[in-house]
Design a protein around this motif. Sequence first.
Motif: not given
Length: 237
Positions: A17-19, A86-91, A40-45
Amino acid sequence: MESGGLVEGLRDALRGLGDPERAEQQRAYLKSGIGHLGARVPDMRRCVVEVRRGLGPLPAEEVRALARELWTVPEGASEPVYEFRWAAVELLVQYAKALDAGDLAEVEELLRECGTWALVDPLAVHCAGAVALRDPAAGTVLDRWVGDGDFWLRRSAVLALLPGIRAGRPDTVRLTRYADALVGEREFFLRKALGWVLRELSVRDPRFVRDWLDRHGAAVAPLTRREATRRMDNGER
């Protein structure tokens, strides 16, 4: 799938997803000292949601272990990667219902390592705050955080009161203690957080906010006062 394979699979998805251009913009905006992919946050979520759905319910111990593995600098890498953290936090946020006050020790360790509001705030509000809303024992943890030397922990203690306010169950006794303790803070992120929480409460209890502001008068930082009164009409201010 073993946890290592699961974590590496999620990392690969995030890498995809990187840019690079967005990565530099993010790094500059957050004044970040770690690596960025530019996702992007929506894509990561969406990626984390897919993982959570595949895993189903998990005990707290496994949730913490997965989050810590995602958080840790990948083997062979020279620095942490923002998107992995960020993914760790979202998990942790998505599995917050599996956690209790005893799990906040791990959350505290991550908060101390976040280094940016973009990771601190969701962890404080939607993880620690969600736990505090369900588990009264979390209150003693927040009480310790608000007196900690790390301003990110002090910010987290205040922000963790937001879920209770939004649920119509504000802990005004604790908020009063925290606000009284932090009113003289000079750190921008603390002044902003205090104003934010008072603003949320002002929607339901403007009198509490007005009385607190009046009691402290000129000791209240202009930023805090401005944020606290943003949603109050002129008569309430």
